[in-house]
Write an enzyme that holds these catalytic residues in place. Structure first.
Site, PDB file in Angstrom:
ATOM      1  N   CYS A  91       0.671  -1.021   0.096  1.00  0.00           N
ATOM      2  CA  CYS A  91      -0.351  -0.047  -0.215  1.00  0.00           C
ATOM      3  C   CYS A  91       0.776   1.441   0.103  1.00  0.00           C
ATOM      4  O   CYS A  91       0.167   2.299  -0.200  1.00  0.00           O
ATOM      5  CB  CYS A  91      -1.315  -0.041   1.577  1.00  0.00           C
ATOM      6  SG  CYS A  91      -2.008  -1.497   1.404  1.00  0.00           S
ATOM      7  N   HIS A 360      -8.423   2.371  -3.419  1.00  0.00           N
ATOM      8  CA  HIS A 360      -7.189   2.061  -2.914  1.00  0.00           C
ATOM      9  C   HIS A 360      -6.966   1.170  -3.941  1.00  0.00           C
ATOM     10  O   HIS A 360      -6.759  -0.009  -4.098  1.00  0.00           O
ATOM     11  CB  HIS A 360      -6.938   1.039  -1.300  1.00  0.00           C
ATOM     12  CG  HIS A 360      -6.464   0.898  -0.963  1.00  0.00           C
ATOM     13  ND1 HIS A 360      -4.965   1.879  -0.983  1.00  0.00           N
ATOM     14  CD2 HIS A 360      -5.558   0.325   0.221  1.00  0.00           C
ATOM     15  CE1 HIS A 360      -4.089   0.998  -0.274  1.00  0.00           C
ATOM     16  NE2 HIS A 360      -4.275   0.257  -0.426  1.00  0.00           N
ATOM     17  N   CYS A 390      -0.674   2.353   6.600  1.00  0.00           N
ATOM     18  CA  CYS A 390      -1.068   1.252   7.105  1.00  0.00           C
ATOM     19  C   CYS A 390      -0.904  -0.012   5.893  1.00  0.00           C
ATOM     20  O   CYS A 390      -0.553   0.641   4.640  1.00  0.00           O
ATOM     21  CB  CYS A 390      -1.595   0.480   7.474  1.00  0.00           C
ATOM     22  SG  CYS A 390      -3.029   0.344   6.666  1.00  0.00           S
TER      23      CYS A 390
END
Length: 404
Positions: A91, A360, A390
């Site tokens: 991520c 995302h 995160c």
């Protein structure tokens, strides 16, 4: 040793964010990357010969575009002298591409680097690791890269059989965060994203994508994920993802980030080189930090990462005008805010929405956030922003940016 050079970020741009299997599903990750690179060069008037390299972030690659940054650079028409490579910090990959580019420029290894992040989760591969040894028994096992990556990201010693959702439920239990609080946060995220979209706040950072089809081309120029019809009632009606194994589970598709398709890019260089090339800097990198945690607690890893980045910049949360914290899960954001002592309704927090509402697209997310905050700061008459997220597997990345 020579002093590190100053680094600025110019013209961060992004494509719209598409839903899984949605409007951008027919476009490969490298095609999305090529689109945003071509637009970056065209809009800035950048001399392609000035590009030393392209750092390409991608979380779900195939061998259709190996060394992703290099292939995207070539497909976008950059000269063969523009080098490129691929990185994956899950991520955090897009932001890591920016940081790697900054380190190259700071040390003088390069003068101008393009940081690129792209993901087509709609085209994440199904793969086999047994095929070359022949077919034994009934056939070959095909692994879904999307789900498999979440199960193996902790390695052999830190298994995560329930993936990131299971880790999010761990935070729910430990922090005592209710389903109602999570749904309320998700609703706020959608409302902020929809309001920004309706006001045209994303227009300057967006690059339209042309999607070929049998009945002609379609131009996608808006994020597909924000939902104007989201309500507390509709969110409450969704079933928890792990409800069958945990009667107290609270994480749903509505209060978690989406699986998405997008690409984003930015120019990283020195102020002097930007002036020579007629580029307009928008941000200056002040500091950054990375942190590691137990993979089951990856959701609160932004706490130590952000604390370190702020300390290195000589700042505190009170100094920030914008806090961009990626919304992997509402429960994860709420846990971080609890540790920081911040209010979930803080207007500085994701003013235009984030992962739950915008989406995302893993490796593109960090650069998508950067493009958004680069335009948020002047709109809010702000100066300082923190970007953090995160990372599945027990990591987090954070960076402090200053408006130029």
């Amino acid at each position: 040793m020579t002093a590190l050079r100053d680094v600025v970020i110019c013209s961060p741009l992004r494509t719209p964010v598409g839903r899984l299997g949605g409007s951008l599903a027919g476009v490969s990750a490298v095609a999305l990357a090529t689109t945003v690179l071509e637009a970056l060069v065209a809009r800035t008037g950048l001399d392609p010969n000035a590009v030393d390299g392209v750092i390409g972030a991608q979380g779900y690659p195939t061998m259709e575009a190996p060394a992703f940054g290099r292939v995207a650079a070539l497909d976008a028409g950059l000269p063969v002298s523009a080098t490129g490579y691929q990185l994956d910090r899950r991520c955090g990959s897009g932001l890591q591409a920016v940081i790697n580019a900054a380190m190259e420029v700071q040390t003088g290894a390069s003068d101008l680097v393009i940081a690129l992040g792209a993901e087509s989760m709609s085209n994440a591969p199904l793969y086999t690791v047994e095929g070359r040894r022949g077919i034994v028994g009934a056939g070959l096992m095909l692994h879904d890269a999307l789900s498999r990556g979440r199960e193996t990201v902790g390695g052999r010693r830190f298994p995560t059989p329930e993936g990131n959702v299971g880790a999010a439920e761990t935070l729910r239990r430990e922090y005592g965060i209710t389903r109602e609080a999570q749904d309320a946060f998700a609703l706020r995220s959608h409302r902020r994203a929809v309001a920004a979209q309706s006001a045209g706040a994303f227009d300057a950072e967006l690059v339209p994508v042309t999607v070929p089809g049998r009945r002609g081309d379609t131009v996608v120029d808006r994020d597909e994920h924000p939902r104007a019809d989201t309500s507390l009632d509709s969110l409450a009606a969704l079933r928890p993802i792990l409800g069958r194994s945990d009667a107290a589970a609270t994480v749903t598709a509505g209060n978690a980030s989406g699986q998405n398709d997008a690409a984003a890019a930015a120019i990283v260089t020195t102020p002097e080189r930007a002036a020579e090339l007629g580029l307009v800097p928008m941000l200056r990198l002040r500091s950054w930090a990375v942190a590691g945690t137990d993979p089951e607690h990856f959701g609160v890893a932004p706490v130590p990462a952000a604390n370190r980045a702020l300390e290195r910049a000589g700042l505190g949360f009170a100094d920030l005008d914008v806090l961009e914290l990626n919304e992997a899960f509402a429960v994860q954001v709420l846990a971080c805010l609890a540790d920081w002592g911040l209010d979930a309704e803080d207007p500085r927090l994701n003013p235009r929405g984030s992962g739950i509402s915008i989406g995302h697209p893993i490796a593109a997310t960090g650069l998508r956030m950067l493009a958004t905050l680069a335009h948020e700061l002047p709109a809010l008459d702000g100066t300082l922003a923190l970007e953090t997220m995160c990372i599945g597997g027990g990591q987090a990345l954070a960076a402090v940016f200053e408006r130029v």
